[in-house]
Design a protein around this motif. Structure first.
Motif, PDB file in Angstrom:
ATOM      1  N   PRO A   1       0.834  -1.196   0.000  1.00  0.00           N
ATOM      2  CA  PRO A   1       0.000   0.000   0.000  1.00  0.00           C
ATOM      3  C   PRO A   1       0.878   1.259   0.000  1.00  0.00           C
ATOM      4  CG  PRO A   1      -0.197  -1.167   2.077  1.00  0.00           C
ATOM      5  CD  PRO A   1       0.651  -2.018   1.198  1.00  0.00           C
ATOM      6  N   SER A   2       0.463   2.244  -0.766  1.00  0.00           N
ATOM      7  CA  SER A   2       1.259   3.477  -0.810  1.00  0.00           C
ATOM      8  C   SER A   2       0.526   4.637  -0.144  1.00  0.00           C
ATOM      9  CB  SER A   2       1.590   3.822  -2.258  1.00  0.00           C
ATOM     10  OG  SER A   2       0.405   3.870  -3.006  1.00  0.00           O
ATOM     11  N   ASP A   3      -0.752   4.403   0.213  1.00  0.00           N
ATOM     12  CA  ASP A   3      -1.509   5.478   0.862  1.00  0.00           C
ATOM     13  C   ASP A   3      -1.840   5.106   2.297  1.00  0.00           C
ATOM     14  OD1 ASP A   3      -1.635   7.184  -1.272  1.00  0.00           O
ATOM     15  OD2 ASP A   3      -3.353   6.122  -2.132  1.00  0.00           O
ATOM     16  N   LEU A   4      -1.901   6.116   3.132  1.00  0.00           N
ATOM     17  CA  LEU A   4      -2.325   5.846   4.509  1.00  0.00           C
ATOM     18  C   LEU A   4      -3.836   6.034   4.599  1.00  0.00           C
ATOM     19  CD1 LEU A   4       0.409   7.554   6.692  1.00  0.00           C
ATOM     20  CD2 LEU A   4       0.051   5.117   6.278  1.00  0.00           C
ATOM     21  N   THR A   5      -4.547   4.936   4.439  1.00  0.00           N
ATOM     22  CA  THR A   5      -6.002   5.018   4.560  1.00  0.00           C
ATOM     23  C   THR A   5      -6.383   4.574   5.974  1.00  0.00           C
ATOM     24  OG1 THR A   5      -6.211   2.764   3.817  1.00  0.00           O
ATOM     25  CG2 THR A   5      -6.317   4.471   2.120  1.00  0.00           C
ATOM     26  N   ARG A   6      -7.651   4.745   6.309  1.00  0.00           N
ATOM     27  CA  ARG A   6      -8.092   4.336   7.642  1.00  0.00           C
ATOM     28  C   ARG A   6      -7.898   2.829   7.821  1.00  0.00           C
ATOM     29  NH1 ARG A   6     -12.685   2.925  10.596  1.00  0.00           N
ATOM     30  NH2 ARG A   6     -13.810   2.465   8.687  1.00  0.00           N
ATOM     31  N   GLU A   7      -8.242   2.054   6.750  1.00  0.00           N
ATOM     32  CA  GLU A   7      -8.100   0.594   6.805  1.00  0.00           C
ATOM     33  C   GLU A   7      -6.636   0.206   7.019  1.00  0.00           C
ATOM     34  OE1 GLU A   7      -9.844   2.105   4.344  1.00  0.00           O
ATOM     35  OE2 GLU A   7     -11.802   1.631   5.230  1.00  0.00           O
ATOM     36  N   ASN A   8      -5.745   0.894   6.305  1.00  0.00           N
ATOM     37  CA  ASN A   8      -4.318   0.574   6.436  1.00  0.00           C
ATOM     38  C   ASN A   8      -3.822   0.839   7.847  1.00  0.00           C
ATOM     39  OD1 ASN A   8      -4.080  -0.206   3.823  1.00  0.00           O
ATOM     40  ND2 ASN A   8      -3.301   1.771   3.104  1.00  0.00           N
ATOM     41  N   LEU A   9      -4.329   1.930   8.430  1.00  0.00           N
ATOM     42  CA  LEU A   9      -3.867   2.284   9.769  1.00  0.00           C
ATOM     43  C   LEU A   9      -4.379   1.318  10.827  1.00  0.00           C
ATOM     44  CD1 LEU A   9      -4.063   6.172   9.676  1.00  0.00           C
ATOM     45  CD2 LEU A   9      -2.018   4.750   9.877  1.00  0.00           C
ATOM     46  N   GLU A  10      -5.518   0.691  10.547  1.00  0.00           N
ATOM     47  CA  GLU A  10      -6.085  -0.223  11.539  1.00  0.00           C
ATOM     48  C   GLU A  10      -5.174  -1.408  11.825  1.00  0.00           C
ATOM     49  OE1 GLU A  10      -9.991  -1.105  10.116  1.00  0.00           O
ATOM     50  OE2 GLU A  10     -10.822   0.678  11.077  1.00  0.00           O
ATOM     51  N   ASN A  11      -4.488  -1.904  10.751  1.00  0.00           N
ATOM     52  CA  ASN A  11      -3.542  -2.992  11.028  1.00  0.00           C
ATOM     53  C   ASN A  11      -2.134  -2.623  10.568  1.00  0.00           C
ATOM     54  OD1 ASN A  11      -4.188  -3.018   8.385  1.00  0.00           O
ATOM     55  ND2 ASN A  11      -4.383  -5.227   8.197  1.00  0.00           N
ATOM     56  N   TRP A  12      -1.712  -1.452  10.962  1.00  0.00           N
ATOM     57  CA  TRP A  12      -0.420  -0.930  10.480  1.00  0.00           C
ATOM     58  C   TRP A  12       0.755  -1.805  10.898  1.00  0.00           C
ATOM     59  CZ3 TRP A  12       3.252   0.476  14.087  1.00  0.00           C
ATOM     60  CH2 TRP A  12       2.799   0.641  15.408  1.00  0.00           C
ATOM     61  N   GLU A  13       0.594  -2.531  12.012  1.00  0.00           N
ATOM     62  CA  GLU A  13       1.732  -3.326  12.495  1.00  0.00           C
ATOM     63  C   GLU A  13       2.092  -4.467  11.553  1.00  0.00           C
ATOM     64  OE1 GLU A  13       2.103  -3.378  17.252  1.00  0.00           O
ATOM     65  OE2 GLU A  13       0.082  -3.454  16.402  1.00  0.00           O
ATOM     66  N   GLU A  14       1.076  -4.994  10.870  1.00  0.00           N
ATOM     67  CA  GLU A  14       1.365  -6.085   9.922  1.00  0.00           C
ATOM     68  C   GLU A  14       1.692  -5.567   8.530  1.00  0.00           C
ATOM     69  OE1 GLU A  14      -2.425  -7.988  10.945  1.00  0.00           O
ATOM     70  OE2 GLU A  14      -1.412  -7.253  12.764  1.00  0.00           O
ATOM     71  N   LEU A  15       1.378  -4.295   8.350  1.00  0.00           N
ATOM     72  CA  LEU A  15       1.497  -3.768   6.979  1.00  0.00           C
ATOM     73  C   LEU A  15       2.916  -3.433   6.595  1.00  0.00           C
ATOM     74  CD1 LEU A  15      -1.231  -1.201   6.004  1.00  0.00           C
ATOM     75  CD2 LEU A  15      -0.606  -3.328   4.890  1.00  0.00           C
ATOM     76  N   GLU A  16       3.242  -3.765   5.340  1.00  0.00           N
ATOM     77  CA  GLU A  16       4.505  -3.302   4.796  1.00  0.00           C
ATOM     78  C   GLU A  16       4.161  -2.218   3.784  1.00  0.00           C
ATOM     79  OE1 GLU A  16       8.307  -5.421   2.989  1.00  0.00           O
ATOM     80  OE2 GLU A  16       6.809  -6.810   3.813  1.00  0.00           O
ATOM     81  N   LEU A  17       4.518  -1.005   4.122  1.00  0.00           N
ATOM     82  CA  LEU A  17       4.142   0.109   3.225  1.00  0.00           C
ATOM     83  C   LEU A  17       5.179   0.290   2.135  1.00  0.00           C
ATOM     84  CD1 LEU A  17       2.966   2.606   5.920  1.00  0.00           C
ATOM     85  CD2 LEU A  17       1.581   1.895   3.971  1.00  0.00           C
ATOM     86  N   LYS A  18       4.741   0.807   1.046  1.00  0.00           N
ATOM     87  CA  LYS A  18       5.660   1.110  -0.049  1.00  0.00           C
ATOM     88  C   LYS A  18       6.626   2.199   0.408  1.00  0.00           C
ATOM     89  CE  LYS A  18       5.838   2.310  -4.843  1.00  0.00           C
ATOM     90  NZ  LYS A  18       5.323   3.107  -5.886  1.00  0.00           N
ATOM     91  N   GLU A  19       7.898   2.002   0.070  1.00  0.00           N
ATOM     92  CA  GLU A  19       8.882   2.997   0.513  1.00  0.00           C
ATOM     93  C   GLU A  19       8.698   4.311  -0.219  1.00  0.00           C
ATOM     94  OE1 GLU A  19      13.064   2.180   0.813  1.00  0.00           O
ATOM     95  OE2 GLU A  19      12.590   0.094   1.289  1.00  0.00           O
TER      96      GLU A  19
END
Ligand code: PHE
Length: 490
Positions: A182-200
């Motif tokens: 994911p490259s955007d910080l959406t509400r859904e992304n923030l909900e499980n941010w610990e497991e998420l690997e964000l695009k650099e």
């Protein structure tokens, strides 16, 4: 499609030896395969070697040598194994083109010793050039040296280049399917941010160029000139009239009516309205007087001054027409010193060439005060031009009908190491100022230059038509840099 095929293939196989073959076998577009390989390689999913292959065609000469052997080989063969043959005999027995090429190539390869008599230096030679050409015809690859040699002899020409990849293997981040970060910080992304690997983030990415308005280089330079004048305490004169009467353009400036500049070869006169409607009558009378018989210590020009000539409308030939109107207006009230400037268009009936147009912009400055001298003029010019970045200037006497003395101004171009003519200047004549009614100790020092000339120098424009008129390229305008004159030196 291509991405699935490549990642899927590598799951069960060690490598893709050749991206071209792979594309054919899997019925894929090779361009797409290449793009996918490049992208997957960038993220470490795979590793690959870029391959570049040049294809060559034999020239007509090359084809001939491939079929018949090279001229140097024929030349060599015509020389007897023992003894010598005269060069004239060789010329006679060989085809002219074979003789010409052979007689330079064979000695170059040290196959024969040349003189009036030719003899062999070796007993046996291989026609390697013919062999190389045959190999190329069969589609075999030659080493770089050989290719260069054949190219220099114009026996082959490049036909096309093929690019692709070989040795495509799994990379350190290989996975059978690409992970989408994911490259955007959406509400859904923030909900499980610990497991998420964000695009650099790529902090080096350039933004899109903005599609905004752009100032023309002439306007950029004009702005800097304006700023310099304003910093030096000058006020701008109203120059919003391109049409002017001959009176204000010439007569008020003590320019005689027979002066060549007043000819239609030099000045654009108006057809409609061809004459001006009103002029200040009492002042016109004093101007007539000074032209005809002088006054104020002058003898005048001694000719019959005609009102019809003064009434003629024209496109102003210089902004000094505006200066004359301004000084006349100034003379009406109680005297106050003034510093005026203007930058606007003027028109001259000139032959158009790479440095001249029939219209251009004039930059004009004047100072009006009691007791001004040449020293003041020189000092002001030095200050003005050094703010423009030209601190070395020099003067040459010249002639203007309305100034005395008059000085042409040259500036030293440090980059080109040469003197450039940059302007004209002088002290307005009493014959111009006194009929206006200015007190007789009031002096006006003034100068003028074109806006185009410095702009062409600053923006490295050789042809004025690239700067003004229908040949102007919008791209050049958009890309033109900001003008910094008057910024660094202020
Ligand atoms: N009007 C002059 C020209 O056309 C320039 C100039 C202005 C000269 C003021 C002297 C004083 O070149």
């Amino acid at each position: 499609m291509a991405e699935e095929a490549i990642l899927g293939f590598l799951k069960n196989n060690d490598e893709i030896p050749h991206s071209g073959d792979f594309s054919v076998e899997h019925d894929l577009d090779h361009e797409e395969v290449k793009n996918v390989i490049k992208s997957l390689q960038g993220f470490g999913y795979i590793e690959a070697k870029a391959v570049r292959k040049e294809f060559w065609d034999l020239t007509d000469e090359g084809k001939k040598y491939a079929a018949e052997g090279t001229p140097e080989f024929h030349f060599f063969s015509a020389v007897p194994e023992e003894g010598t043959i005269s060069i004239d005999d060789l010329r006679r027995i060989l085809d002219p083109s074979v003789f010409q090429v052979g007689s330079t190539q064979a000695p170059k390869k040290q196959w024969v010793a040349m003189g009036n008599q030719v003899s062999r230096m070796v007993q046996h030679v291989e026609d390697t050039v013919k062999e190389m050409l045959l190999q190329m015809q069969q589609g075999l690859e030659l080493d770089k040296e050989s290719l260069k040699y054949l190219k220099n002899r114009k026996l082959i020409i490049p036909a096309k280049t093929w690019t692709g990849y070989s040795d495509v293997k799994k990379g350190p981040n290989y996975a059978p399917k690409r992970k989408i970060f994911p490259s955007d910080l959406t509400r859904e992304n923030l909900e499980n941010w610990e497991e998420l690997e964000l695009k650099e983030y790529n902090f080096n990415a350039k933004g899109q160029p903005l599609d905004a308005g752009h100032l023309h280089p002439l306007l950029k330079v004009r702005k800097q000139f304006k700023d310099i004048f304003c910093q030096m305490g000058f006020e701008e004169m109203p120059t919003n009239n391109f049409v002017e009467s001959s009176f204000w353009n010439f007569d008020a400036l003590f320019q005689p009516q027979q002066h060549p500049a007043r000819d239609s070869h030099d000045t654009f006169f108006l057809k409609a309205p061809s004459t001006t409607r009103e002029l200040p009558e009492d002042y016109v009378e004093r101007v007539k007087q000074v032209h005809e018989s002088g006054g104020y210590g002058s003898r005048g020009y001694n000719y019959e001054w005609k009102r019809e000539e003064a009434n003629k409308n024209l496109l102003r030939t210089h902004t000094t027409a505006v200066s004359s109107r301004m000084l006349y207006a100034l003379a009406k009230g109680p005297f106050t010193p003034k510093k005026y400037f203007s930058i606007d268009r003027v028109f001259r009936n000139e032959a158009v060439d790479r440095t001249h147009l029939a219209e251009f912009h004039q930059v004009e400055g004047l100072i009006c005060d009691r007791g001004l001298t040449m020293g003041d003029l020189i000092g002001v010019l030095q200050e003005f031009f050094s703010r423009l970045g030209m601190s070395k200037i020099r003067f040459k006497p010249t002639y203007n009908p309305y100034t005395e003395p008059s000085m042409e101004i040259s500036g030293y171009d440090e980059a080109k190491e040469e003197w450039l003519e940059i302007g004209n200047s002088g002290i307005f004549r009493p014959e111009m100022l006194q009929p206006m009614g200015l007190p007789d100790d009031v002096r006006v020092i003034a100068w003028g230059l074109s806006l185009e000339r410095p702009t062409m120098i600053l923006y490295k424009t050789e042809n004025i038509r690239e700067l003004f008129g229908h040949k102007v390229q919008l791209k050049k305008i958009k890309e033109s840099r900001m003008c910094r004159i008057g910024i660094e030196s202020a």
